[in-house]
Scaffold this motif. Structure first.
Motif, PDB file in Angstrom:
ATOM      1  N   ALA A 126       0.922  -1.057  -0.198  1.00 43.81           N
ATOM      2  CA  ALA A 126       0.122  -0.082   0.003  1.00 43.81           C
ATOM      3  C   ALA A 126       0.967   1.114   0.110  1.00 43.81           C
ATOM      4  N   GLY A 127       0.696   2.271  -0.760  1.00 40.95           N
ATOM      5  CA  GLY A 127       1.518   3.387  -0.730  1.00 40.95           C
ATOM      6  C   GLY A 127       0.899   4.501  -1.560  1.00 40.95           C
ATOM      7  N   TRP A 128       1.717   5.750  -1.725  1.00 40.96           N
ATOM      8  CA  TRP A 128       1.472   7.035  -2.425  1.00 40.96           C
ATOM      9  C   TRP A 128       2.388   7.268  -3.631  1.00 40.96           C
ATOM     10  N   LEU A 129       1.812   7.421  -4.626  1.00 41.91           N
ATOM     11  CA  LEU A 129       2.552   7.816  -5.748  1.00 41.91           C
ATOM     12  C   LEU A 129       2.412   9.419  -5.993  1.00 41.91           C
ATOM     13  N   ARG A 130       3.590   9.778  -6.012  1.00 39.94           N
ATOM     14  CA  ARG A 130       3.688  11.427  -5.821  1.00 39.94           C
ATOM     15  C   ARG A 130       4.655  11.885  -6.983  1.00 39.94           C
ATOM     16  N   GLY A 131       4.392  13.085  -7.464  1.00 40.57           N
ATOM     17  CA  GLY A 131       5.228  13.722  -8.253  1.00 40.57           C
ATOM     18  C   GLY A 131       4.517  13.826  -9.791  1.00 40.57           C
ATOM     19  N   PRO A 132       5.465  14.480 -10.652  1.00 43.10           N
ATOM     20  CA  PRO A 132       4.841  14.908 -11.881  1.00 43.10           C
ATOM     21  C   PRO A 132       4.300  13.595 -12.594  1.00 43.10           C
ATOM     22  N   ALA A 133       2.952  13.538 -13.342  1.00 44.89           N
ATOM     23  CA  ALA A 133       2.397  12.717 -14.193  1.00 44.89           C
ATOM     24  C   ALA A 133       3.415  12.221 -15.358  1.00 44.89           C
ATOM     25  N   ASP A 134       3.980  13.268 -15.796  1.00 43.30           N
ATOM     26  CA  ASP A 134       4.972  12.808 -16.875  1.00 43.30           C
ATOM     27  C   ASP A 134       6.394  12.736 -16.447  1.00 43.30           C
ATOM     28  N   ALA A 135       6.759  12.469 -15.412  1.00 39.79           N
ATOM     29  CA  ALA A 135       8.140  12.059 -14.854  1.00 39.79           C
ATOM     30  C   ALA A 135       8.794  11.283 -15.735  1.00 39.79           C
ATOM     31  N   SER A 136      10.004  11.336 -15.917  1.00 39.81           N
ATOM     32  CA  SER A 136      10.800  10.691 -16.793  1.00 39.81           C
ATOM     33  C   SER A 136      11.015   9.045 -16.087  1.00 39.81           C
ATOM     34  N   ALA A 137      10.975   8.969 -14.829  1.00 35.64           N
ATOM     35  CA  ALA A 137      11.341   7.871 -14.046  1.00 35.64           C
ATOM     36  C   ALA A 137      10.641   7.883 -12.770  1.00 35.64           C
ATOM     37  N   THR A 138      10.512   6.574 -12.260  1.00 34.42           N
ATOM     38  CA  THR A 138       9.798   6.532 -11.068  1.00 34.42           C
ATOM     39  C   THR A 138      10.792   5.475  -9.961  1.00 34.42           C
ATOM     40  N   VAL A 139      10.875   6.307  -8.866  1.00 38.70           N
ATOM     41  CA  VAL A 139      11.621   5.482  -7.747  1.00 38.70           C
ATOM     42  C   VAL A 139      10.655   4.938  -6.740  1.00 38.70           C
ATOM     43  N   VAL A 140      10.970   3.676  -6.086  1.00 37.00           N
ATOM     44  CA  VAL A 140      10.000   3.205  -4.963  1.00 37.00           C
ATOM     45  C   VAL A 140      11.014   3.354  -4.194  1.00 37.00           C
ATOM     46  N   VAL A 141      10.285   3.876  -2.799  1.00 36.36           N
ATOM     47  CA  VAL A 141      11.261   3.774  -1.440  1.00 36.36           C
ATOM     48  C   VAL A 141      10.573   2.634  -0.527  1.00 36.36           C
ATOM     49  N   VAL A 142      11.407   1.957  -0.047  1.00 34.88           N
ATOM     50  CA  VAL A 142      11.067   0.715   0.729  1.00 34.88           C
ATOM     51  C   VAL A 142      11.716   0.698   1.937  1.00 34.88           C
ATOM     52  N   PRO A 143      10.673   0.775   3.035  1.00 31.34           N
ATOM     53  CA  PRO A 143      10.967   0.986   4.417  1.00 31.34           C
ATOM     54  C   PRO A 143      11.498  -0.318   4.820  1.00 31.34           C
ATOM     55  N   GLY A 144      11.985  -0.252   6.011  1.00 34.70           N
ATOM     56  CA  GLY A 144      12.434  -1.318   6.821  1.00 34.70           C
ATOM     57  C   GLY A 144      11.777  -2.237   7.646  1.00 34.70           C
ATOM     58  N   LEU A 145      12.371  -2.831   8.693  1.00 35.65           N
ATOM     59  CA  LEU A 145      11.872  -3.859   9.566  1.00 35.65           C
ATOM     60  C   LEU A 145      10.517  -3.145  10.202  1.00 35.65           C
ATOM     61  N   ASP A 146      10.805  -1.832  11.134  1.00 32.87           N
ATOM     62  CA  ASP A 146       9.675  -1.221  11.957  1.00 32.87           C
ATOM     63  C   ASP A 146       9.290   0.121  11.086  1.00 32.87           C
ATOM     64  N   SER A 147       9.774   0.350  10.030  1.00 32.80           N
ATOM     65  CA  SER A 147       9.561   1.465   9.384  1.00 32.80           C
ATOM     66  C   SER A 147       8.136   1.599   8.424  1.00 32.80           C
ATOM     67  N   GLY A 148       7.745   2.597   7.928  1.00 36.58           N
ATOM     68  CA  GLY A 148       6.877   2.513   7.038  1.00 36.58           C
ATOM     69  C   GLY A 148       6.813   3.831   6.103  1.00 36.58           C
ATOM     70  N   LYS A 149       5.797   3.849   5.504  1.00 37.92           N
ATOM     71  CA  LYS A 149       5.793   5.080   4.188  1.00 37.92           C
ATOM     72  C   LYS A 149       5.541   6.315   4.572  1.00 37.92           C
TER      73      LYS A 149
END
Length: 340
Positions: A126-149
């Motif tokens: 589950a998560g949020w996609l943010r940034g320009p709709a025409d962005a040249s690339a997308t990055v996924v930020v992956v949390p750790g053991l007890d972290s979150g989005k």
């Protein structure tokens, strides 16, 4: 662990997550016991919810909702100790409620501050996609053991400022999914679902703490990963040597001691590192010394296109040294994806 030690241990993590250090010190100074951690942070979050409702402008309201989300998230990081089943159940329920409140507060914040943000949910994320709709690339930020989005806003902001689209996510055993799912070592299956949902043919990955292992494991299996960065990620876990607090957290997130031990035994990138074909940047802090955890230098050395950045005075997650790595990581990710 006493209250002062717990507060000091989490200071850089909390402030890196966006909490005001002065407010953090005021809240933690009022703790009578480590068992009060979650409740105190929830109260701080709710004060920001009140301020959001009373704000004189939508921007102020959105900012208070955003801060509330971070306080709710940090409330889930309370100490996990060997206590009675009743106590453990109560802790789990309280953490699940705080994670749900963090999610709700961030939703309110984005509705006001970034109405173009898009919510994506799948079987294991589950998560949020943010940034320009025409962005040249997308990055996924992956949390750790007890972290979150809700935690790694500074990483997300740095990537957004460089024109990238960013998907911040919870996966199995993380954030809003922690109450209904458990951690899994084959995280590339989750990343595959995420890439499908994003509808793109390539992504960059940034993984923090255990998320660093998830990112490296995914890069070794998922051909649509075009660039990857790990921050304070483990190369190998040795269950018997892990400190008790870390074993306790992993036991909760895995759903039991045997499952936690089995999971830890599979966190080993020795065979996978040589299979990572994409560019890989590994970031470690020199003061990040956790028994039973092998840091990322072997990963950078064994990966065919690995690079290593060591910040000698950086702690775990390098929250005390953002200037020494975060701009460099954001530039590296942006440039690498542009040339991929």
């Amino acid at each position: 662990m006493n209250v002062a030690d717990l507060a000091a241990e989490n200071l850089t993590r909390a402030t890196a997550a966006g909490l005001d250090p002065h407010e953090y010190r005021r809240v933690t100074a009022e703790l009578a016991s480590v068992d009060d951690w979650g409740q105190a942070f929830v109260r701080a979050a709710r004060r920001h919810l009140v301020r959001a409702e009373q704000a004189a402008s939508p921007i102020s309201a959105g900012e208070h909702y955003q801060v509330a989300a971070r306080w709710f998230h940090i409330a889930t990081l309370g100490p996990y100790t060997d206590r009675t089943t009743a106590d453990t159940t109560a802790d789990t329920e309280a953490a699940a409620e705080a994670a749900a409140d963090a999610d709700a507060a961030m939703r309110r914040a984005l509705e006001i501050l970034e109405p173009g943000a898009r919510r994506l949910d799948g079987p294991a994320f589950a998560g949020w996609l943010r940034g320009p709709a025409d962005a040249s690339a997308t990055v996924v930020v992956v949390p750790g053991l007890d972290s979150g989005k809700e935690e790694f806003h500074a990483v997300t902001s740095a990537l957004l400022r460089r024109g990238l689209a960013v998907f911040t996510m919870d996966g199995p055993g993380q954030g809003t999914l922690a109450a209904t799912t458990t951690v899994r070592p084959d995280y590339h299956q989750v990343i595959g679902q995420v890439v499908d949902a994003l509808g793109v043919d390539r992504v960059g990955l940034v993984g923090l703490s255990l998320g660093g292992y998830y990112v490296a494991e995914s890069a070794a299996h998922e051909p649509r990963v075009a660039a990857a960065t790990t921050v304070s990620g483990p190369f190998h876990l040795d269950w018997p040597a892990l400190p008790p607090p870390l074993r306790n957290i992993l036991t909760w997130r895995a759903g039991g001691t045997r499952a936690a031990r089995d999971f830890a035994d599979q966190v080993d990138l020795s065979a996978l590192a040589p299979r990572i074909a994409c560019p890989l940047l590994v970031v470690d802090g020199g003061q990040d010394d956790i028994s039973g955890v092998t840091d990322g230098e072997p990963l950078a050395r064994l990966a065919p296109r690995g690079e290593y950045l060591l910040v000698p005075y950086g702690d775990h997650l390098l929250g005390n040294a953002h200037a020494d790595w975060l701009p460099a990581v954001a530039d590296w990710m942006s440039g690498t994806l542009a040339s991929a």
